[in-house]
Design an enzyme around this catalytic site. Structure first.
Site, PDB file in Angstrom:
ATOM      1  N   ARG A  35       0.834  -1.203   0.000  1.00  0.00           N
ATOM      2  CA  ARG A  35       0.000   0.000   0.000  1.00  0.00           C
ATOM      3  C   ARG A  35       0.870   1.255   0.000  1.00  0.00           C
ATOM      4  NH1 ARG A  35      -5.270  -0.111   1.977  1.00  0.00           N
ATOM      5  NH2 ARG A  35      -4.936   1.743   3.256  1.00  0.00           N
ATOM      6  N   ARG A  93       9.901   5.236  -3.328  1.00  0.00           N
ATOM      7  CA  ARG A  93      10.265   6.123  -4.447  1.00  0.00           C
ATOM      8  C   ARG A  93      11.708   6.568  -4.356  1.00  0.00           C
ATOM      9  NH1 ARG A  93       5.953   9.625  -2.866  1.00  0.00           N
ATOM     10  NH2 ARG A  93       4.085   8.832  -3.867  1.00  0.00           N
ATOM     11  N   ARG A 139      -9.076  -6.542  13.062  1.00  0.00           N
ATOM     12  CA  ARG A 139      -8.292  -5.719  13.960  1.00  0.00           C
ATOM     13  C   ARG A 139      -9.118  -4.487  14.306  1.00  0.00           C
ATOM     14  NH1 ARG A 139      -4.722  -6.985  17.593  1.00  0.00           N
ATOM     15  NH2 ARG A 139      -3.096  -5.414  17.765  1.00  0.00           N
ATOM     16  N   ARG A 178      -0.129   5.920  15.914  1.00  0.00           N
ATOM     17  CA  ARG A 178       0.009   7.255  15.337  1.00  0.00           C
ATOM     18  C   ARG A 178      -0.788   8.266  16.138  1.00  0.00           C
ATOM     19  NH1 ARG A 178      -2.654   5.278   9.542  1.00  0.00           N
ATOM     20  NH2 ARG A 178      -4.586   4.485  10.405  1.00  0.00           N
ATOM     21  N   GLU A 229      -4.002   6.654  18.326  1.00  0.00           N
ATOM     22  CA  GLU A 229      -4.636   5.430  17.825  1.00  0.00           C
ATOM     23  C   GLU A 229      -3.969   4.205  18.440  1.00  0.00           C
ATOM     24  OE1 GLU A 229      -5.965   6.384  13.389  1.00  0.00           O
ATOM     25  OE2 GLU A 229      -5.107   4.387  13.543  1.00  0.00           O
ATOM     26  N   TYR A 254      -9.744  -5.100   2.543  1.00  0.00           N
ATOM     27  CA  TYR A 254      -9.063  -3.894   3.034  1.00  0.00           C
ATOM     28  C   TYR A 254      -9.256  -2.784   2.001  1.00  0.00           C
ATOM     29  CZ  TYR A 254      -5.036  -1.600   5.410  1.00  0.00           C
ATOM     30  OH  TYR A 254      -4.190  -0.760   6.110  1.00  0.00           O
ATOM     31  N   ASP A 313     -10.173   0.922   0.498  1.00  0.00           N
ATOM     32  CA  ASP A 313     -10.200   2.352   0.782  1.00  0.00           C
ATOM     33  C   ASP A 313     -11.519   2.939   0.269  1.00  0.00           C
ATOM     34  OD1 ASP A 313      -7.810   2.726   2.149  1.00  0.00           O
ATOM     35  OD2 ASP A 313      -6.641   2.770   0.301  1.00  0.00           O
TER      36      ASP A 313
HETATM   37  P1  FAD Z   1     -18.470   1.357   7.168  1.00  0.00           P
HETATM   38  O1  FAD Z   1     -18.047   2.764   7.014  1.00  0.00           O
HETATM   39  O2  FAD Z   1     -17.862   0.534   8.250  1.00  0.00           O
HETATM   40  O3  FAD Z   1     -20.054   1.349   7.344  1.00  0.00           O
HETATM   41  C1  FAD Z   1     -20.750   0.224   7.766  1.00  0.00           C
HETATM   42  C2  FAD Z   1     -21.929   0.724   8.586  1.00  0.00           C
HETATM   43  O4  FAD Z   1     -22.770  -0.391   8.861  1.00  0.00           O
HETATM   44  C3  FAD Z   1     -21.512   1.293   9.941  1.00  0.00           C
HETATM   45  O5  FAD Z   1     -22.085   2.571  10.104  1.00  0.00           O
HETATM   46  C4  FAD Z   1     -22.059   0.295  10.942  1.00  0.00           C
HETATM   47  O6  FAD Z   1     -22.490   0.895  12.150  1.00  0.00           O
HETATM   48  C5  FAD Z   1     -23.238  -0.303  10.172  1.00  0.00           C
HETATM   49  N1  FAD Z   1     -23.595  -1.646  10.606  1.00  0.00           N
HETATM   50  C6  FAD Z   1     -22.785  -2.724  10.663  1.00  0.00           C
HETATM   51  N2  FAD Z   1     -23.462  -3.795  11.112  1.00  0.00           N
HETATM   52  C7  FAD Z   1     -24.733  -3.370  11.335  1.00  0.00           C
HETATM   53  C8  FAD Z   1     -25.898  -4.021  11.831  1.00  0.00           C
HETATM   54  N3  FAD Z   1     -25.880  -5.302  12.197  1.00  0.00           N
HETATM   55  N4  FAD Z   1     -27.045  -3.302  11.938  1.00  0.00           N
HETATM   56  C9  FAD Z   1     -27.068  -1.981  11.601  1.00  0.00           C
HETATM   57  N5  FAD Z   1     -25.980  -1.337  11.149  1.00  0.00           N
HETATM   58  C10 FAD Z   1     -24.833  -2.024  11.006  1.00  0.00           C
HETATM   59  N6  FAD Z   1      -9.971   4.913   3.278  1.00  0.00           N
HETATM   60  C11 FAD Z   1      -9.360   5.824   2.479  1.00  0.00           C
HETATM   61  O7  FAD Z   1      -9.692   5.920   1.283  1.00  0.00           O
HETATM   62  N7  FAD Z   1      -8.412   6.688   2.976  1.00  0.00           N
HETATM   63  C12 FAD Z   1      -8.026   6.660   4.272  1.00  0.00           C
HETATM   64  O8  FAD Z   1      -7.172   7.445   4.672  1.00  0.00           O
HETATM   65  C13 FAD Z   1      -8.646   5.703   5.133  1.00  0.00           C
HETATM   66  N8  FAD Z   1      -8.287   5.630   6.428  1.00  0.00           N
HETATM   67  C14 FAD Z   1      -8.891   4.732   7.239  1.00  0.00           C
HETATM   68  C15 FAD Z   1      -8.514   4.704   8.580  1.00  0.00           C
HETATM   69  C16 FAD Z   1      -9.119   3.809   9.449  1.00  0.00           C
HETATM   70  C17 FAD Z   1      -8.698   3.786  10.888  1.00  0.00           C
HETATM   71  C18 FAD Z   1     -10.115   2.905   8.955  1.00  0.00           C
HETATM   72  C19 FAD Z   1     -10.768   1.928   9.877  1.00  0.00           C
HETATM   73  C20 FAD Z   1     -10.489   2.935   7.629  1.00  0.00           C
HETATM   74  C21 FAD Z   1      -9.881   3.837   6.749  1.00  0.00           C
HETATM   75  N9  FAD Z   1     -10.248   3.921   5.409  1.00  0.00           N
HETATM   76  C22 FAD Z   1      -9.628   4.834   4.590  1.00  0.00           C
HETATM   77  C23 FAD Z   1     -11.248   2.996   4.831  1.00  0.00           C
HETATM   78  C24 FAD Z   1     -12.677   3.558   4.831  1.00  0.00           C
HETATM   79  O9  FAD Z   1     -13.075   3.844   6.152  1.00  0.00           O
HETATM   80  C25 FAD Z   1     -13.605   2.509   4.247  1.00  0.00           C
HETATM   81  O10 FAD Z   1     -13.189   2.118   2.971  1.00  0.00           O
HETATM   82  C26 FAD Z   1     -15.069   2.939   4.130  1.00  0.00           C
HETATM   83  O11 FAD Z   1     -15.451   3.870   5.086  1.00  0.00           O
HETATM   84  C27 FAD Z   1     -15.912   1.708   4.268  1.00  0.00           C
HETATM   85  O12 FAD Z   1     -17.269   1.965   4.009  1.00  0.00           O
HETATM   86  P2  FAD Z   1     -18.339   0.832   4.281  1.00  0.00           P
HETATM   87  O13 FAD Z   1     -19.667   1.399   3.922  1.00  0.00           O
HETATM   88  O14 FAD Z   1     -17.928  -0.439   3.666  1.00  0.00           O
HETATM   89  O15 FAD Z   1     -18.239   0.511   5.835  1.00  0.00           O
HETATM   90  N1  UDP Z   2       3.297   0.749   7.828  1.00  0.00           N
HETATM   91  C1  UDP Z   2       4.499   0.713   8.501  1.00  0.00           C
HETATM   92  N2  UDP Z   2       5.019   1.868   9.012  1.00  0.00           N
HETATM   93  C2  UDP Z   2       4.387   3.056   8.882  1.00  0.00           C
HETATM   94  C3  UDP Z   2       3.173   3.106   8.186  1.00  0.00           C
HETATM   95  C4  UDP Z   2       2.647   1.921   7.672  1.00  0.00           C
HETATM   96  O1  UDP Z   2       5.086  -0.349   8.650  1.00  0.00           O
HETATM   97  O2  UDP Z   2       4.904   4.070   9.379  1.00  0.00           O
HETATM   98  C5  UDP Z   2       2.761  -0.521   7.298  1.00  0.00           C
HETATM   99  C6  UDP Z   2       1.873  -1.219   8.328  1.00  0.00           C
HETATM  100  O3  UDP Z   2       2.015  -2.607   8.165  1.00  0.00           O
HETATM  101  C7  UDP Z   2       0.492  -0.764   7.911  1.00  0.00           C
HETATM  102  C8  UDP Z   2       0.628  -0.780   6.391  1.00  0.00           C
HETATM  103  O4  UDP Z   2       1.969  -0.284   6.161  1.00  0.00           O
HETATM  104  O5  UDP Z   2      -0.517  -1.634   8.372  1.00  0.00           O
HETATM  105  C9  UDP Z   2      -0.363   0.032   5.635  1.00  0.00           C
HETATM  106  O6  UDP Z   2      -0.287   1.374   6.073  1.00  0.00           O
HETATM  107  P1  UDP Z   2      -1.485   2.390   5.828  1.00  0.00           P
HETATM  108  O7  UDP Z   2      -1.017   3.738   6.241  1.00  0.00           O
HETATM  109  O8  UDP Z   2      -1.982   2.211   4.461  1.00  0.00           O
HETATM  110  O9  UDP Z   2      -2.566   1.852   6.880  1.00  0.00           O
HETATM  111  P2  UDP Z   2      -4.012   2.405   7.299  1.00  0.00           P
HETATM  112  O10 UDP Z   2      -4.019   3.881   7.029  1.00  0.00           O
HETATM  113  O11 UDP Z   2      -4.988   1.645   6.472  1.00  0.00           O
HETATM  114  O12 UDP Z   2      -4.097   2.075   8.740  1.00  0.00           O
END
Ligand code: FAD
Ligand code: UDP
Length: 367
Positions: free
Chosen positions: A170, A174, A247, A278, A298, A346, A348
């Site tokens: 991911r 570079r 996780r 972070r 986090e 996984y 985005d």
């Molecule tokens: P979710 O957003 O999880 O929505 C699912 C919804 O379903 C939730 O509101 C939940 O409450 C509801 N639900 C689940 N089960 C039930 C049930 N039984 N009854 C009623 N409701 C229910 N993506 C990026 O592009 N850039 C980023 O920088 C990025 N950072 C991230 C950082 C973190 C810490 C995390 C966890 C994710 C990150 N993502 C990022 C990914 C992004 O959050 C997801 O791709 C996207 O939000 C997923 O959308 P979704 O609709 O699949 O799921």
């Molecule tokens: N990672 C790492 N060091 C860093 C940042 C990321 O080793 O400083 C690795 C780690 O395994 C992480 C993965 O790269 O789970 C993907 O990072 P990303 O920032 O895409 O994770 P997310 O934003 O989805 O938590």
């Protein structure tokens, strides 16, 4: 009464609802949380849009998806350039010429490549089988030990040898002086936060909050002939093939009486002994000038049923279990499974939107 019951108001459910409404269909969305928007939800604190479920930076190479999100809200010019703190020393991410200079004082790509080649010459990794081998073969032992191993093992709670190689891919590697965390053409944060995007998608669709599908499955099934399910697929099938692993994270949020705490939206702490991965300083996503600041530590944790399942753990065992659930899902006539939890991927944000639009087209046809 409704054409579709949508379980989950995250991006997948919201895109589906918007597209169905456009086609004259009536949807009901339920969400077990007390707000809509899923994991991109923001909460305003001291005038700052706080990313309640961790830092979210939108990025995509797909102009169609970029235009789609920009039709709901304008995006700013934020470019993700996090820094890593390892034992008090700061390094640029992703791994690029700035990082190589900070580590080895090398100034040219040829010098950097020579250092990495020298570090991995005795390892003989030709076909990386896991995250550790993949990381070592890309960036060598120094970066692996200082910036990857500790972060990865606390983030995932597993040895890097037991994790799939794709996770580390991911991150770009570079041989230019470019600290942009993503390679995509388009990147930014919605002006005013992600709620503007999800509210735009959900406008005109009924959303019931604090309602869990599994509390009364029969009742909810009776409300509409078709279901869009974005929750956990293993739970949908009563865990009959066993539980999928996820996780989770614990967010420790603080408001501080300073206007700038760390000078960056993201600082990663890559050593194993610091329990969090972070610190997010939310105002920097939107170049905020508020007098106070909000930061979030986090803390990774295993999903245990009492916390949120944030990351699928796509190792071989879990993927095999998921395949069994997917076979059942493929046989359903009236249920569409989509999103990070139902597809156990996984994904985005841009990939979720892409997946939702694809499923919409398959379901309704392209018109
Ligand atoms: P979710 O957003 O999880 O929505 C699912 C919804 O379903 C939730 O509101 C939940 O409450 C509801 N639900 C689940 N089960 C039930 C049930 N039984 N009854 C009623 N409701 C229910 N993506 C990026 O592009 N850039 C980023 O920088 C990025 N950072 C991230 C950082 C973190 C810490 C995390 C966890 C994710 C990150 N993502 C990022 C990914 C992004 O959050 C997801 O791709 C996207 O939000 C997923 O959308 P979704 O609709 O699949 O799921
Ligand atoms: N990672 C790492 N060091 C860093 C940042 C990321 O080793 O400083 C690795 C780690 O395994 C992480 C993965 O790269 O789970 C993907 O990072 P990303 O920032 O895409 O994770 P997310 O934003 O989805 O938590």
């Amino acid at each position: 009464m409704y054409d579709y019951l949508i379980v989950g108001s995250g991006l997948f459910g919201a895109v589906f609802a918007y597209e169905a409404k456009k086609r004259g269909k009536k949807c009901l969305i339920i969400d077990k949380r007390d707000h809509a928007g899923g994991n991109v939800y923001c909460e305003s604190v001291e005038g700052i849009n706080v990313h309640k479920y961790g830092a979210h930076i939108f990025h995509t190479n797909d102009k169609r998806i970029w235009d789609y999100v920009n039709s709901f809200v304008e995006f700013n010019r934020y470019t993700n350039t996090p820094v890593a703190n390892y034992k008090g020393e700061l390094y640029n991410l992703p791994f690029n010429m700035n990082t190589f200079y900070q580590l080895w004082k090398v100034k040219t790509p040829a010098e950097a490549k020579a250092v990495i080649a020298d570090q991995i010459k005795d390892l003989n990794i030709t076909d990386p089988q896991n995250l550790e081998e993949q990381a070592l073969s890309l960036v060598g032992t120094d970066i692996y030990e200082k910036l990857i191993k500790g972060y990865t093992e606390k983030q995932w709670g597993r040895d890097a040898k037991d994790l799939p190689a794709f996770i580390i891919k991911r991150l770009p590697v570079r041989f230019t002086y470019d600290n942009n965390y993503f390679n995509d053409t388009y990147q930014g944060i919605p002006n005013g936060g992600y709620n503007k995007l999800t509210e735009g998608l959900l406008e005109g669709t009924e959303v019931r909050l604090n309602e869990n599908y599994f509390d009364n499955k029969e009742y909810y099934n009776s409300l509409a002939p078709q279901i869009v399910f974005t929750g956990k697929i293993d739970q949908y099938y009563d865990y009959q093939f066993g539980k999928l692993q996820y996780r989770s994270l614990r967010f420790d949020q603080q408001t501080l009486d300073t206007d700038n705490y760390q000078g960056s939206a993201l600082v990663n702490y890559t050593e194993r002994d610091i329990p969090y991965t972070r610190i997010i300083e939310h105002k920097h996503f939107e170049f905020g000038t508020q007098p106070k600041t909000v930061i979030t530590h986090e803390h990774p944790a295993e999903w245990d049923g009492s916390n949120e399942p944030f990351y699928p753990i796509n190792d071989q065992l879990n993927n095999e279990t998921y395949k069994k659930y997917k076979e059942l899902a493929d046989q359903e006539q009236n249920v569409i499974f989509g999103g990070r939890l139902a597809e156990y991927r996984y994904y985005d944000m841009h990939q979720i939107i892409g997946s939702a639009l694809k499923k919409v087209e398959t379901h309704f046809g392209t018109k």
